[in-house]
Write a protein that holds these residues in place. Structure first.
Motif, PDB file in Angstrom:
ATOM      1  N   LEU A 137       0.909  -1.259  -0.056  1.00  9.54           N
ATOM      2  CA  LEU A 137      -0.022   0.006   0.090  1.00  9.54           C
ATOM      3  C   LEU A 137       0.902   1.251  -0.058  1.00  9.54           C
ATOM      4  CD1 LEU A 137      -2.917  -0.446   2.601  1.00  9.54           C
ATOM      5  CD2 LEU A 137      -3.161  -0.060   0.040  1.00  9.54           C
ATOM      6  N   LEU A 138       1.906   1.279   0.722  1.00 10.01           N
ATOM      7  CA  LEU A 138       2.845   2.371   0.866  1.00 10.01           C
ATOM      8  C   LEU A 138       3.496   2.603  -0.434  1.00 10.01           C
ATOM      9  CD1 LEU A 138       4.429   4.462   2.302  1.00 10.01           C
ATOM     10  CD2 LEU A 138       6.064   2.660   2.792  1.00 10.01           C
ATOM     11  N   GLN A 139       3.859   1.498  -1.210  1.00 12.19           N
ATOM     12  CA  GLN A 139       4.460   1.620  -2.556  1.00 12.19           C
ATOM     13  C   GLN A 139       3.509   2.269  -3.553  1.00 12.19           C
ATOM     14  OE1 GLN A 139       7.584   1.155  -3.115  1.00 12.19           O
ATOM     15  NE2 GLN A 139       7.549   1.938  -5.065  1.00 12.19           N
ATOM     16  N   LEU A 140       2.198   1.637  -3.414  1.00 12.82           N
ATOM     17  CA  LEU A 140       1.150   2.266  -4.462  1.00 12.82           C
ATOM     18  C   LEU A 140       0.752   3.530  -4.286  1.00 12.82           C
ATOM     19  CD1 LEU A 140      -2.407   0.417  -4.699  1.00 12.82           C
ATOM     20  CD2 LEU A 140      -2.222   2.563  -4.056  1.00 12.82           C
ATOM     21  N   ALA A 141       0.928   4.011  -2.883  1.00 18.32           N
ATOM     22  CA  ALA A 141       0.555   5.370  -2.752  1.00 18.32           C
ATOM     23  C   ALA A 141       1.512   6.304  -3.106  1.00 18.32           C
ATOM     24  CB  ALA A 141       0.200   5.695  -1.212  1.00 18.32           C
ATOM     25  N   THR A 142       2.951   6.079  -2.936  1.00 21.64           N
ATOM     26  CA  THR A 142       4.048   6.836  -3.277  1.00 21.64           C
ATOM     27  C   THR A 142       4.044   7.047  -4.940  1.00 21.64           C
ATOM     28  OG1 THR A 142       5.655   4.974  -2.866  1.00 21.64           O
ATOM     29  CG2 THR A 142       5.307   6.542  -1.057  1.00 21.64           C
ATOM     30  N   GLU A 143       3.916   5.938  -5.491  1.00 17.28           N
ATOM     31  CA  GLU A 143       3.893   5.848  -6.919  1.00 17.28           C
ATOM     32  C   GLU A 143       2.829   6.661  -7.405  1.00 17.28           C
ATOM     33  OE1 GLU A 143       3.800   1.750  -7.997  1.00 17.28           O
ATOM     34  OE2 GLU A 143       5.932   1.377  -7.698  1.00 17.28           O
ATOM     35  N   ALA A 144       1.486   6.658  -6.790  1.00 18.82           N
ATOM     36  CA  ALA A 144       0.551   7.432  -7.286  1.00 18.82           C
ATOM     37  C   ALA A 144       0.565   8.850  -7.093  1.00 18.82           C
ATOM     38  CB  ALA A 144      -0.852   7.146  -6.724  1.00 18.82           C
ATOM     39  N   VAL A 145       1.333   9.238  -6.066  1.00 17.70           N
ATOM     40  CA  VAL A 145       1.477  10.761  -5.964  1.00 17.70           C
ATOM     41  C   VAL A 145       2.461  11.451  -6.789  1.00 17.70           C
ATOM     42  CG1 VAL A 145       0.382  10.745  -3.591  1.00 17.70           C
ATOM     43  CG2 VAL A 145       2.993  10.512  -3.858  1.00 17.70           C
ATOM     44  N   ALA A 146       3.523  10.274  -6.887  1.00 20.38           N
ATOM     45  CA  ALA A 146       4.733  10.920  -7.794  1.00 20.38           C
ATOM     46  C   ALA A 146       4.053  10.888  -9.506  1.00 20.38           C
ATOM     47  CB  ALA A 146       5.919   9.811  -7.986  1.00 20.38           C
ATOM     48  N   GLU A 147       3.276  10.305  -9.691  1.00 21.83           N
ATOM     49  CA  GLU A 147       2.691  10.122 -11.047  1.00 21.83           C
ATOM     50  C   GLU A 147       1.832  11.330 -11.428  1.00 21.83           C
ATOM     51  OE1 GLU A 147       1.272   8.998 -14.852  1.00 21.83           O
ATOM     52  OE2 GLU A 147       2.510   8.010 -13.434  1.00 21.83           O
ATOM     53  N   ARG A 148       1.508  12.099 -10.400  1.00 23.90           N
ATOM     54  CA  ARG A 148       0.698  13.285 -10.516  1.00 23.90           C
ATOM     55  C   ARG A 148       1.787  14.490 -10.193  1.00 23.90           C
ATOM     56  NH1 ARG A 148      -1.693  11.934 -14.278  1.00 23.90           N
ATOM     57  NH2 ARG A 148      -3.404  10.533 -14.190  1.00 23.90           N
ATOM     58  N   LYS A 149       2.972  14.374  -9.845  1.00 19.22           N
ATOM     59  CA  LYS A 149       3.839  15.461  -9.585  1.00 19.22           C
ATOM     60  C   LYS A 149       3.874  15.929  -8.225  1.00 19.22           C
ATOM     61  CE  LYS A 149       5.587  14.989 -13.898  1.00 19.22           C
ATOM     62  NZ  LYS A 149       5.599  13.481 -14.314  1.00 19.22           N
ATOM     63  N   ALA A 150       3.530  15.296  -7.293  1.00 15.26           N
ATOM     64  CA  ALA A 150       3.163  15.682  -6.021  1.00 15.26           C
ATOM     65  C   ALA A 150       4.695  16.440  -5.641  1.00 15.26           C
ATOM     66  CB  ALA A 150       2.765  14.654  -4.945  1.00 15.26           C
ATOM     67  N   MET A 151       4.640  17.292  -4.514  1.00 17.93           N
ATOM     68  CA  MET A 151       5.827  17.802  -4.200  1.00 17.93           C
ATOM     69  C   MET A 151       6.215  17.483  -2.941  1.00 17.93           C
ATOM     70  SD  MET A 151       6.406  19.862  -6.906  1.00 17.93           S
ATOM     71  CE  MET A 151       7.795  20.871  -6.420  1.00 17.93           C
ATOM     72  N   ASN A 152       7.420  17.168  -2.582  1.00 17.82           N
ATOM     73  CA  ASN A 152       8.168  16.958  -1.513  1.00 17.82           C
ATOM     74  C   ASN A 152       7.418  15.683  -0.717  1.00 17.82           C
ATOM     75  OD1 ASN A 152       9.785  17.399   0.865  1.00 17.82           O
ATOM     76  ND2 ASN A 152       8.600  18.926   1.842  1.00 17.82           N
ATOM     77  N   VAL A 153       7.462  14.771  -1.483  1.00 14.01           N
ATOM     78  CA  VAL A 153       6.716  13.361  -0.667  1.00 14.01           C
ATOM     79  C   VAL A 153       7.578  12.733   0.475  1.00 14.01           C
ATOM     80  CG1 VAL A 153       5.878  11.229  -1.323  1.00 14.01           C
ATOM     81  CG2 VAL A 153       5.719  13.003  -3.113  1.00 14.01           C
ATOM     82  N   VAL A 154       6.934  12.438   1.466  1.00 11.94           N
ATOM     83  CA  VAL A 154       7.539  12.153   2.526  1.00 11.94           C
ATOM     84  C   VAL A 154       6.777  10.749   3.046  1.00 11.94           C
ATOM     85  CG1 VAL A 154       8.339  12.457   5.113  1.00 11.94           C
ATOM     86  CG2 VAL A 154       8.698  14.363   3.070  1.00 11.94           C
ATOM     87  N   ALA A 155       7.538   9.783   3.353  1.00  8.92           N
ATOM     88  CA  ALA A 155       6.520   8.532   4.004  1.00  8.92           C
ATOM     89  C   ALA A 155       7.091   8.454   5.252  1.00  8.92           C
ATOM     90  CB  ALA A 155       6.847   7.419   2.941  1.00  8.92           C
ATOM     91  N   LEU A 156       6.303   8.168   6.153  1.00  6.59           N
ATOM     92  CA  LEU A 156       6.541   7.941   7.816  1.00  6.59           C
ATOM     93  C   LEU A 156       6.107   6.674   8.297  1.00  6.59           C
ATOM     94  CD1 LEU A 156       5.441  11.681   8.975  1.00  6.59           C
ATOM     95  CD2 LEU A 156       7.749  10.950   8.359  1.00  6.59           C
ATOM     96  N   ASP A 157       7.118   6.109   8.904  1.00 10.07           N
ATOM     97  CA  ASP A 157       6.937   4.735   9.442  1.00 10.07           C
ATOM     98  C   ASP A 157       6.178   5.069  11.001  1.00 10.07           C
ATOM     99  OD1 ASP A 157       6.633   2.185  10.672  1.00 10.07           O
ATOM    100  OD2 ASP A 157       8.658   1.434  10.106  1.00 10.07           O
ATOM    101  N   LEU A 158       5.124   4.519  11.071  1.00 11.56           N
ATOM    102  CA  LEU A 158       4.401   5.054  12.297  1.00 11.56           C
ATOM    103  C   LEU A 158       4.144   3.693  13.486  1.00 11.56           C
ATOM    104  CD1 LEU A 158       1.578   7.263  11.335  1.00 11.56           C
ATOM    105  CD2 LEU A 158       3.732   8.133  12.293  1.00 11.56           C
ATOM    106  N   THR A 159       4.897   2.537  12.946  1.00 11.87           N
ATOM    107  CA  THR A 159       4.671   1.322  13.601  1.00 11.87           C
ATOM    108  C   THR A 159       5.074   1.545  15.084  1.00 11.87           C
ATOM    109  OG1 THR A 159       6.593   0.540  12.364  1.00 11.87           O
ATOM    110  CG2 THR A 159       4.563  -0.167  11.738  1.00 11.87           C
ATOM    111  N   GLY A 160       4.460   1.124  15.781  1.00 16.00           N
ATOM    112  CA  GLY A 160       5.222   1.337  17.397  1.00 16.00           C
ATOM    113  C   GLY A 160       4.897   2.648  17.904  1.00 16.00           C
ATOM    114  N   ILE A 161       4.479   3.641  17.218  1.00 15.94           N
ATOM    115  CA  ILE A 161       4.232   5.030  17.558  1.00 15.94           C
ATOM    116  C   ILE A 161       2.834   5.197  17.787  1.00 15.94           C
ATOM    117  CG2 ILE A 161       4.641   7.511  16.928  1.00 15.94           C
ATOM    118  CD1 ILE A 161       7.142   6.621  15.366  1.00 15.94           C
TER     119      ILE A 161
END
Length: 115
Positions: free
Chosen positions: A8-32
Motif C-alpha cells: 500500500l505504501l508503494q502504491l501510494a508513493t507511486e500514485a502521488v509521484a505520477e501526479r507530480k506531488a511535491m516533497n513526498v515524505v513517507a513516515l513509518d508509524l509502527t510502534g508509535i
C-alpha cells in the motif's frame, strides 16, 4: 484480496509521484501510533493538482483491490486525507502543508525511503 501495508505504501508513493506531488515524505508509524502503519505526506501547488493527486491514489487503490476507508477534503482541496487502513495519505495544498507541518507533529516517526 488483501494488500500488505508495504505494498500500500508503494502504491501510494507511486500514485502521488505520477501526479507530480511535491516533497513526498513517507513516515513509518509502527510502534508509535495505532492509527496507521504509514503516513504519506505531500503537497500540490493548486487545488486542481491536489485533487488530481488524490484521485490517482484512489484509482490505484481501487485497481489493486485495496479498500478505501474514507476520503475527506476533496471539495476544498486544501488538505485531502485518504484512509487506506494501514496507510494514510495526506495531500496538502502548499500553504496548508507549511501551516500544519505534520512531519513535525510526527517527528518520532522514521522517514521511509521509497523507490
Amino acid at each position: 484480496m488483501s494488500v500488505k501495508p508495504k505494498e500500500l505504501l508503494q502504491l501510494a508513493t507511486e500514485a502521488v509521484a505520477e501526479r507530480k506531488a511535491m516533497n513526498v515524505v513517507a513516515l513509518d508509524l509502527t510502534g508509535i501510533s495505532l492509527v496507521a502503519d504509514y503516513f504519506v505526506v505531500c503537497h500540490g501547488n493548486s487545488d486542481t493538482q491536489v485533487q488530481a493527486i488524490a484521485n490517482e491514489v484512489r484509482k490505484r487503490a481501487n485497481d489493486a483491490g485495496a479498500p478505501i476507508r474514507g476520503i475527506e477534503g476533496m471539495d476544498s482541496a486544501r488538505w485531502v486525507l485518504i484512509d487506506l487502513g494501514d496507510v494514510i495519505v495526506h495531500v496538502f495544498h502548499r500553504d496548508e502543508r507549511e501551516y500544519y507541518n505534520i512531519e513535525r507533529v510526527w517527528s518520532d516517526a522514521k522517514v521511509v525511503e521509497t523507490v
